[in-house]
Write a protein that holds these residues in place. Structure first.
Motif, PDB file in Angstrom:
ATOM      1  N   THR A   7     -11.031   9.501  -7.007  1.00  0.00           N
ATOM      2  CA  THR A   7     -12.031   9.107  -6.022  1.00  0.00           C
ATOM      3  C   THR A   7     -11.411   8.302  -4.891  1.00  0.00           C
ATOM      4  O   THR A   7     -10.352   7.682  -5.057  1.00  0.00           O
ATOM      5  N   ASP A   8     -12.078   8.351  -3.757  1.00  0.00           N
ATOM      6  CA  ASP A   8     -11.696   7.571  -2.575  1.00  0.00           C
ATOM      7  C   ASP A   8     -10.231   7.756  -2.208  1.00  0.00           C
ATOM      8  O   ASP A   8      -9.451   6.812  -2.177  1.00  0.00           O
ATOM      9  N   LEU A   9      -9.882   8.979  -1.894  1.00  0.00           N
ATOM     10  CA  LEU A   9      -8.502   9.330  -1.567  1.00  0.00           C
ATOM     11  C   LEU A   9      -8.071   8.792  -0.203  1.00  0.00           C
ATOM     12  O   LEU A   9      -6.909   8.484   0.008  1.00  0.00           O
ATOM     13  N   HIS A  10      -8.984   8.729   0.734  1.00  0.00           N
ATOM     14  CA  HIS A  10      -8.723   8.202   2.083  1.00  0.00           C
ATOM     15  C   HIS A  10      -7.504   8.850   2.738  1.00  0.00           C
ATOM     16  O   HIS A  10      -6.685   8.171   3.358  1.00  0.00           O
ATOM     17  N   VAL A  11      -7.375  10.162   2.614  1.00  0.00           N
ATOM     18  CA  VAL A  11      -6.273  10.879   3.257  1.00  0.00           C
ATOM     19  C   VAL A  11      -6.439  10.761   4.771  1.00  0.00           C
ATOM     20  O   VAL A  11      -7.539  10.893   5.307  1.00  0.00           O
ATOM     21  N   LEU A  12      -5.332  10.506   5.442  1.00  0.00           N
ATOM     22  CA  LEU A  12      -5.335  10.343   6.901  1.00  0.00           C
ATOM     23  C   LEU A  12      -4.746  11.560   7.585  1.00  0.00           C
ATOM     24  O   LEU A  12      -3.981  12.323   6.989  1.00  0.00           O
ATOM     25  N   SER A  13      -5.069  11.726   8.844  1.00  0.00           N
ATOM     26  CA  SER A  13      -4.614  12.897   9.591  1.00  0.00           C
ATOM     27  C   SER A  13      -3.119  12.854   9.890  1.00  0.00           C
ATOM     28  O   SER A  13      -2.487  13.887  10.004  1.00  0.00           O
ATOM     29  N   GLN A  14      -2.558  11.682  10.009  1.00  0.00           N
ATOM     30  CA  GLN A  14      -1.140  11.528  10.330  1.00  0.00           C
ATOM     31  C   GLN A  14      -0.351  11.145   9.076  1.00  0.00           C
ATOM     32  O   GLN A  14      -0.706  10.180   8.398  1.00  0.00           O
ATOM     33  N   PRO A  15       0.730  11.853   8.789  1.00  0.00           N
ATOM     34  CA  PRO A  15       1.482  11.564   7.570  1.00  0.00           C
ATOM     35  C   PRO A  15       2.188  10.204   7.582  1.00  0.00           C
ATOM     36  O   PRO A  15       2.500   9.656   6.533  1.00  0.00           O
ATOM     37  N   ASP A  16       2.450   9.653   8.743  1.00  0.00           N
ATOM     38  CA  ASP A  16       3.207   8.403   8.817  1.00  0.00           C
ATOM     39  C   ASP A  16       2.324   7.158   8.918  1.00  0.00           C
ATOM     40  O   ASP A  16       2.814   6.062   9.149  1.00  0.00           O
ATOM     41  N   ILE A  17       1.033   7.320   8.729  1.00  0.00           N
ATOM     42  CA  ILE A  17       0.111   6.193   8.781  1.00  0.00           C
ATOM     43  C   ILE A  17      -0.312   5.851   7.349  1.00  0.00           C
ATOM     44  O   ILE A  17      -0.620   6.728   6.553  1.00  0.00           O
ATOM     45  N   ALA A  18      -0.319   4.547   7.055  1.00  0.00           N
ATOM     46  CA  ALA A  18      -0.723   4.088   5.722  1.00  0.00           C
ATOM     47  C   ALA A  18      -2.124   3.491   5.782  1.00  0.00           C
ATOM     48  O   ALA A  18      -2.542   2.947   6.796  1.00  0.00           O
ATOM     49  N   PHE A  19      -2.842   3.606   4.683  1.00  0.00           N
ATOM     50  CA  PHE A  19      -4.165   3.012   4.532  1.00  0.00           C
ATOM     51  C   PHE A  19      -3.993   1.755   3.698  1.00  0.00           C
ATOM     52  O   PHE A  19      -3.682   1.831   2.510  1.00  0.00           O
ATOM     53  N   HIS A  20      -4.123   0.607   4.319  1.00  0.00           N
ATOM     54  CA  HIS A  20      -3.910  -0.682   3.645  1.00  0.00           C
ATOM     55  C   HIS A  20      -2.566  -0.710   2.917  1.00  0.00           C
ATOM     56  O   HIS A  20      -2.470  -1.166   1.769  1.00  0.00           O
ATOM     57  N   GLY A  21      -1.536  -0.197   3.585  1.00  0.00           N
ATOM     58  CA  GLY A  21      -0.194  -0.221   3.016  1.00  0.00           C
ATOM     59  C   GLY A  21       0.119   0.893   2.041  1.00  0.00           C
ATOM     60  O   GLY A  21       1.201   0.933   1.461  1.00  0.00           O
ATOM     61  N   VAL A  22      -0.803   1.829   1.843  1.00  0.00           N
ATOM     62  CA  VAL A  22      -0.609   2.918   0.874  1.00  0.00           C
ATOM     63  C   VAL A  22      -0.538   4.250   1.605  1.00  0.00           C
ATOM     64  O   VAL A  22      -1.404   4.563   2.426  1.00  0.00           O
ATOM     65  N   GLU A  23       0.493   5.018   1.321  1.00  0.00           N
ATOM     66  CA  GLU A  23       0.571   6.388   1.828  1.00  0.00           C
ATOM     67  C   GLU A  23      -0.292   7.233   0.892  1.00  0.00           C
ATOM     68  O   GLU A  23       0.131   7.622  -0.190  1.00  0.00           O
ATOM     69  N   THR A  24      -1.504   7.494   1.320  1.00  0.00           N
ATOM     70  CA  THR A  24      -2.530   8.018   0.422  1.00  0.00           C
ATOM     71  C   THR A  24      -2.214   9.398  -0.151  1.00  0.00           C
ATOM     72  O   THR A  24      -2.512   9.661  -1.316  1.00  0.00           O
ATOM     73  N   LEU A  25      -1.638  10.265   0.653  1.00  0.00           N
ATOM     74  CA  LEU A  25      -1.333  11.597   0.131  1.00  0.00           C
ATOM     75  C   LEU A  25      -0.241  11.520  -0.938  1.00  0.00           C
ATOM     76  O   LEU A  25      -0.327  12.194  -1.965  1.00  0.00           O
ATOM     77  N   ARG A  26       0.757  10.682  -0.710  1.00  0.00           N
ATOM     78  CA  ARG A  26       1.797  10.497  -1.736  1.00  0.00           C
ATOM     79  C   ARG A  26       1.212   9.871  -2.996  1.00  0.00           C
ATOM     80  O   ARG A  26       1.599  10.211  -4.110  1.00  0.00           O
ATOM     81  N   ALA A  27       0.288   8.940  -2.826  1.00  0.00           N
ATOM     82  CA  ALA A  27      -0.356   8.318  -3.983  1.00  0.00           C
ATOM     83  C   ALA A  27      -1.137   9.356  -4.780  1.00  0.00           C
ATOM     84  O   ALA A  27      -1.092   9.366  -6.017  1.00  0.00           O
TER      85      ALA A  27
END
Length: 87
Positions: A7-27
């Motif tokens: 839940t709550d993956l928060h994937v972003l459009s840009q691969p080099d942007i982190a969500f609160h310090g987390v690279e969401t797609l890698r997570a």
């Protein structure tokens, strides 16, 4: 039946942007790797909550490219792809 809910993956459009310090797609990929390394693969994967953080079509395309189904024969993979194919 084994169900994996993420839940709550928060994937972003840009691969080099982190969500609160987390690279969401890698997570997400790390979570999937761990889930499938346990030796008991899920029968179904359910993704809920905020799948994309910024709502951009590019975010959903990045999520669509995650290979849920390469790790499991799951309806979840088909369902995610069917929904995201329109983006």
């Amino acid at each position: 039946m084994r169900v994996l809910q993420i839940t709550d993956l928060h994937v972003l459009s840009q691969p080099d942007i982190a969500f609160h310090g987390v690279e969401t797609l890698r997570a997400l990929e790390a979570v999937l790797d761990r889930a499938f390394s346990q030796g008991k693969k899920p029968d179904l994967i359910i993704a809920t909550g905020d799948l994309a953080d910024d709502g951009a079509a590019a975010s959903y395309r990045r999520l669509r490219d995650v290979r849920f189904g390469s790790k499991a024969d799951s309806f979840g993979h088909c369902h995610v792809n069917c929904i995201l194919e329109q983006i």
